[in-house]
Design an enzyme around this catalytic site. Structure first.
Site, short mmCIF file in Angstrom:
data_model
loop_
_atom_site.label_atom_id
_atom_site.label_comp_id
_atom_site.label_asym_id
_atom_site.label_seq_id
_atom_site.Cartn_x
_atom_site.Cartn_y
_atom_site.Cartn_z
CE LYS A 7 -5.52 -2.39 0.08
NZ LYS A 7 -5.60 -0.98 -0.29
CG ASP A 43 7.26 4.97 -12.01
OD1 ASP A 43 7.82 3.87 -12.10
OD2 ASP A 43 6.03 5.14 -12.20
CB SER A 62 -0.96 -0.04 1.20
OG SER A 62 -1.93 0.96 1.11
#
Length: 474
Positions: A343, A329, A318
């Site tokens: 999640k 990224d 999460s």
């Protein structure tokens, strides 16, 4: 004015035995009118309700029937939607502050059993050796099958210093494990740190709570000012998110913002309603949440440029995945370890008029490059197992192993299952050596010690940071 699905902006995994749920809070539920009610299906519901009231072997309270109907309706949607009665809702509101009573395990429900997502570090469950992927089949002498998740969590709660015995099925074990744990008041230390050696720091986030971002700043400042560092800038930093089950979304945004340039996209969410479509950036408006001053203004100057390795594993979920995905990224850090939990869905808590609430999955979240983590997780840049010989102390239990999990809408190749379930207890009896019947002995297990001398993944992170220094030299 922000819509009701955005007002608090929290995100999370499941429930904690004792109990923690990190989610999206809504200010109000019930303002919108419901249209197009399925009359025939509601008539069937009324028929069943009437049959139970008239013919069940014992009288059943109306409130109990309705509560169970609501609970079943939600729990059959996906592993994270649930009904929270008044006690569970109150616990939820308290637990996001980082203090609660119980065992200290993040749990979900699977096939009628309680499944451990992750034990919270430095809690009774963690010290007793409860592991990610464990199936809890019995609480004291009461079988878990047939309980709701709320019921099971209530049984695991209790007064500090009172014991509870868990019967656990664990992958790789031929018989159920019986572990007795003494309940305690859980005060989770959200951030920990240490200077590994001069020039190289270590910061661990165990859970994303209200104070996590401000605590992170304090720990980073302490590392930079450590006397052993002799006033020099850090030459490398390890951010440890292993076994971090998640927590508050705005804290994840704030932790990401500590290492990223201002106004950088951290994560985005998308669902069926306009309320669920949102972008979160590295800016005070998306991580302050009640703070009057920006806690990152006191961040040591070198933090946004220091070479960074992020450690993750299957217990990283999460909010942890939001941070790891954002730093990966934007190529701000090297992500190292094993594939994360997966999640990637947002739950919204909708308060009801009777002091209870529902926890409803309302959106998926995405990394800055638009990747969906749901049922897949973050794949590390450098895969490093827990030990040098490739063995893992934790079973590889992830979101994809949970029944009724949401599919990954971006990557259809995301795995359907990643582990063997081992749901059925081994048959009782003695082994060839004349051992006692299963469950006769209480078993204790030594938990993994992160940042210890035996932490193989951390050693590899340090090797990478030192190699980084050599490559960077002119």
């Amino acid at each position: 004015m922000r819509s009701k699905l955005q007002k608090f902006g929290l995100i999370g995994i499941g429930m904690v035995a004792g109990v923690l749920v990190s989610l999206n809070f809504s200010a109000n539920a019930g303002k919108e009118t419901v249209s197009g009610l399925p009359v025939e299906e509601l008539r069937s519901f009324a028929d069943v309700y009437n049959a139970i009231k008239q013919g069940y072997v014992e009288p059943v309270d109306d409130k109990k029937l309705i509560t169970h109907a609501i609970s079943g309706m939600l729990s059959n949607l996906d592993p994270h939607s649930a009904y929270l009665d008044a006690d569970a809702f109150k616990d939820l509101q308290v637990n996001t502050q980082g203090e609660f009573g119980g065992l200290g395990i993040e749990v979900g429900m699977e096939d009628g059993f309680v499944k451990v997502v992750a034990p919270i570090e430095d809690t009774p469950a963690w010290r007793a050796g409860v592991k990610s992927g464990d199936l809890i089949v019995k609480l004291d002498e009461t079988p878990v099958r047939g309980m709701t998740l709320n019921d099971a969590v209530k049984r695991m709660r209790g007064k500090p210093k009172t014991p509870i015995t868990l019967t656990i099925i664990r992958k790789g074990e031929s018989k159920p494990l019986v572990i007795t744990i003494e309940r305690d008041k859980i005060k989770v230390q959200s951030v920990k740190s240490k200077l590994l050696e001069p020039g190289f720091g270590y910061v661990r986030v165990t859970q994303f709570q209200e104070e996590t971002v401000s605590d992170l700043v304090k720990h980073l400042d302490k590392l930079y000012k450590d006397p052993e560092n002799k006033g020099e800038e850090l030459r490398g930093l390890v951010l440890d998110l292993r076994n971090d089950p998640g927590g508050l979304l705005h804290s994840a945004v704030g932790v990401s913002a500590a290492f990223l340039p201002a106004k950088t996209l951290v994560t985005s969410t998308d669902g069926r309603t306009e309320d669920a479509k949102r972008k979160y950036i590295a800016a005070p408006e998306d991580y302050l949440r009640g703070y009057k001053q920006d806690m990152l203004k006191d961040l040591p100057a070198g933090t946004r440029n220091v070479p960074l390795v992020v450690l993750v594993n299957s217990g990283s979920a999460s909010a942890s995945e939001i941070v790891a995905g954002a730093l990966q990224d934007h190529k701000r850090a090297v992500v190292m370890g094993t594939q994360t939990f997966g999640k990637g869905s947002v739950q919204t808590v909708l308060p009801l008029s009777n002091n209870s609430a529902i926890k409803l999955t309302t959106a998926r979240y995405y990394t800055p490059n638009g990747r969906s983590i749901q049922a897949k997780g973050i794949v590390p840049d450098v895969v490093v197992e827990e030990t040098a010989n490739g063995e893992a102390h934790n079973p590889l239990m992830r979101e994809a192993d949970l029944d009724r999990h949401l599919e990954n809408d971006k990557d259809k190749s995301a795995p359907a299952k990643t582990t063997d379930k081992s749901k059925t207890p081994a048959k009782s009896g003695k082994d060839k050596g004349g051992a006692k019947d299963e469950g006769d002995e209480t078993t204790q297990f030594k938990p993994i010690e992160f940042a210890s001398k035996s932490d193989y993944q951390l050693k590899q992170a340090m090797n990478l940071l030192k190699a980084w220094q050599i490559i960077r030299k002119p």
